[in-house]
Design an enzyme around this catalytic site. Sequence first.
Site, PDB file in Angstrom:
ATOM      1  N   CYS A 100       0.832  -1.203   0.000  1.00 13.46           N
ATOM      2  CA  CYS A 100       0.000   0.000   0.000  1.00 13.46           C
ATOM      3  C   CYS A 100       0.872   1.262   0.000  1.00 13.46           C
ATOM      4  CB  CYS A 100      -0.995  -0.030   1.162  1.00 13.46           C
ATOM      5  SG  CYS A 100      -2.348   1.168   0.982  1.00 13.46           S
ATOM      6  N   HIS A 190      -3.349  -5.026   0.428  1.00  6.32           N
ATOM      7  CA  HIS A 190      -2.597  -5.413   1.624  1.00  6.32           C
ATOM      8  C   HIS A 190      -2.423  -6.928   1.656  1.00  6.32           C
ATOM      9  CE1 HIS A 190      -2.406  -1.582   3.867  1.00  6.32           C
ATOM     10  NE2 HIS A 190      -3.497  -1.298   3.191  1.00  6.32           N
ATOM     11  N   GLU A 192      -0.724  -8.693   3.576  1.00  2.42           N
ATOM     12  CA  GLU A 192      -0.577  -9.205   4.943  1.00  2.42           C
ATOM     13  C   GLU A 192      -1.895  -9.263   5.702  1.00  2.42           C
ATOM     14  OE1 GLU A 192      -1.143  -4.947   5.783  1.00  2.42           O
ATOM     15  OE2 GLU A 192      -0.284  -6.102   4.144  1.00  2.42           O
TER      16      GLU A 192
END
Length: 244
Positions: A100, A190, A192
Amino acid sequence: MKPFLIIQLRPEDEAADEEYAALLARSGLTAAETRRIRLDQQALPALSLEAYSGVIVGGGPGCVSDAPEDKDPLEARIEADILSLMPEITRRDMPYMGCCYGLGILAKHLGGEVSKARYGEPIGAVECRLTENGAADPLMAGLPRDFKAFVGHKEAVQALPPGAVHLARSDLCPYQMIRAGKNLYATQFHPEADSASFVMRIDIYRHRGYFAPEEADALKANVQAEEVTVPERMLRAFVGRYRG
């Protein structure tokens, strides 16, 4: 194995700790296999990049496209610190994964246009699609061409930066993932994050302009209903490819 350098740009303790835990969980790394630097807590120290397998840069509430006079002084220093490391990372073609905000950092360093003019996306899961180059990239080997990913961003890359390769898009945001050189990757989504990550971030950032505060409960319900699994496989593939 050389550790991975994880550089965090979030100035909120709860958000930074959750992001670090999520990066470990989704990548397969242990804390002992990383060196964690929170740039809100310290200026960027002297680093020898030869000591690391790769660099992972997390997200944050800052925007590289904000005018200098509009930036919070801490966020301005954080941004300047991570940008100061990018010339050596790109010169070395160092394994890099920017998540991001980490995409905005890479694109700005490459001379690309990052702004709030177009392509911002509200908080939630979006349908993404790999490009031909994305489908052929070793990080995406064995992954489906279409996948869902969690997003939430006010600024975006407006055109492919010079020398970059386009890897993934969504309907609202054409530049969901890019690569520079052979080893520098960055995502607008994202990789993660899971739904629990985004529920926590909705609470933390409800007054940072990503959405109207009264929409928070509905947004949390929406993300909790989503099943997002492919992006974390990209993060795990990144670590697996460059580990050691």
